[in-house]
Design a protein around this motif. Structure first.
Motif: not given
Length: 375
Positions: A224-250
C-alpha cells in the motif's frame, strides 16, 4: 483661595475630567468599530468564541426534521478567530528562493532552473526542473510540487481503497504494509507533521502549525501507499481543504498540503497548493453559534429533503471575487459534510459540503462530484 475660586477650579476639573472620559470612550468606540469593521447578520445568534465552543457539543442531542447529526464533532480548540486578507504571492517567487526550497526538500540545489515555456523571463509562472532523483514544479500562484523519481509508485492504483479521518477516529494500531514493511498510520502522520514543521515552515503560509486531516490508503502491488492530507492551522483553527469554483457571487479555494509515502519515513511526493501570505488579520469577537447555524439550515434547506451530516468543523474558508484573482479573504466558517464519494488521486476530498459563514451568515453548498457550487 477664595470660595469662588475653589468652585471655579473644581468646576474646571470636573469639566476636564468629563472631556477626558468622553474622549476615551470615543477613542475606544472608534478603535473597536475600526478593528471590528465586520457586519453581523440579525438572523443568527452570536456568542464569544469560548462560549460557542463550550456549547457546541450540546447541539448533538438536538433533533431536526431535515438533518441527522454526527455522534462527534471535529472542532479544533483555539482562542482567537479572524477575518484574514491574504495574497497568493509569497516568498518562493525568485530564483534564489526556488533553489533554496529545492535544497530544503530534496537535499539538492539544481544547477539551472527551467522557466516557463510561455515566458522564459518569468519565474513567477510555471517552471519544471528535473534533478535526479527529484522533479520540482513551481506555479504562478506560488504552489509547488516535488516528485521523487523512482519505481515505488508505479503500481499504485488510481482510486484509494480506504480513508482514515485522523481527528474523528482512533488510528492507533491501524497499520498497512508499505514496500514490504509494516508502517502504522499513526507513525506516518507523526513523521509527516514533524517533517513539515521542522523543514518547511519558512515556505508555508503565515500559519502557526499543520495537522494531518485524513490519510488515504492506496493499493500498490502487494502493498500500500499513504496519501496524507494536511491542513494549515491558524491559532488552533484549520484552513479548509475543500472549495472550488462557485456561482457568480464569487469563489472558494481549498488550501492544502499533500504528502505521499510509499516507503516508511520517505516522502515520495510533496505538494503545497495555493501558497499564500497573510496581509491583515481582523480579530472577530463573536461568531454564529453552532445551534443557530443548524436552526437556520433547517429552515433554509428544502423541507422535503433529508441531509445526513457526517462531519461538522469550524474552519477558515478562502473566498475571492474571481477565479483568476489571487487576493483572498479567509473567513471563519461552519462546514458540514453532507455527502462523501469514493475518490481518486485527483479528487482527494470527494464531498458534498454545506458552508455557513460564521460571521456574515452566508450559506453555500459545494458538490465535488459535480465540481460546482449548487447554491
Amino acid at each position: 483661595m477664595s470660595s469662588r475660586k475653589k468652585k471655579t477650579v473644581i468646576a474646571s476639573a470636573c469639566i476636564l475630567f468629563a472631556i477626558v472620559v468622553v474622549f476615551v470612550c470615543v477613542y475606544f468606540v472608534s478603535v473597536r468599530s475600526k478593528h471590528y469593521d465586520i457586519e453581523y447578520n440579525s438572523d443568527f445568534e452570536y456568542a464569544e468564541i469560548s462560549a460557542v465552543l463550550e456549547g457546541a457539543e450540546k447541539v448533538l442531542g438536538n433533533t431536526y426534521e431535515n438533518m441527522t447529526l454526527p455522534d462527534k464533532l471535529n472542532i479544533a480548540q483555539g482562542e482567537k478567530l479572524y477575518v484574514i486578507s491574504a495574497c497568493a504571492l509569497g516568498d518562493a517567487d525568485s530564483k534564489n528562493n526556488i533553489k533554496k526550497l529545492c535544497k530544503t526538500v530534496a537535499g539538492v540545489e539544481p544547477d539551472t532552473l527551467t522557466p516557463a515555456v510561455s515566458d522564459p523571463e518569468d519565474y513567477d509562472a510555471e517552471a519544471v526542473n528535473d534533478f535526479a532523483p527529484w522533479s520540482f514544479s513551481y506555479y504562478d500562484n506560488n504552489s509547488f510540487n516535488f516528485y521523487y523519481i523512482n519505481a515505488d509508485l508505479d503500481n499504485t492504483t488510481y482510486s484509494y481503497e480506504k480513508s482514515h479521518k485522523v481527528a474523528m477516529e482512533d488510528i492507533s494500531g491501524v497499520s498497512y504494509k508499505l514496500f514490504g514493511e509494516e508502517y502504522s498510520i499513526e507513525q506516518a502522520v507523526k513523521f509527516t507533521e514533524n517533517y513539515i514543521r521542522n523543514n518547511l515552515s519558512e515556505f508555508m503560509p503565515d500559519t502557526d502549525d499543520v495537522r494531518a486531516q485524513e490519510v488515504f490508503v492506496f493499493k500498490n502491488g502487494d502493498g500500500y501507499d499513504y496519501s496524507i492530507l494536511l491542513q494549515h492551522m491558524v491559532d488552533g483553527f484549520p484552513i479548509s481543504t475543500t472549495g472550488a469554483v462557485a456561482l457568480d457571487s464569487g469563489y472558494m479555494r481549498g488550501q492544502l498540503l499533500q504528502v505521499k509515502i510509499a516507503r516508511p519515513d520517505i516522502i515520495n511526493t510533496l505538494s503545497n497548493r495555493l501558497y499564500c501570505k497573510f496581509k491583515e488579520k481582523k480579530e472577530v469577537d463573536e461568531i454564529i453559534t453552532l445551534e443557530s447555524a443548524l436552526d437556520y439550515l433547517e429552515g433554509y434547506l428544502a423541507p422535503n429533503s433529508q441531509y445526513e451530516i457526517s462531519e461538522i468543523t469550524l474552519e477558515y474558508c478562502a473566498k475571492c471575487d474571481d477565479y483568476n484573482d489571487y487576493d483572498f479573504e479567509y473567513r471563519p466558517t461552519w462546514c458540514f459534510t453532507i455527502g462523501e464519494y469514493q475518490g481518486d488521486i485527483a479528487t482527494l476530498r470527494p464531498k458534498k459540503m454545506l458552508y455557513v459563514d460564521a460571521v456574515s451568515g452566508e450559506v453555500y453548498c459545494y458538490d465535488s462530484e459535480l465540481n460546482t457550487f449548487i447554491f
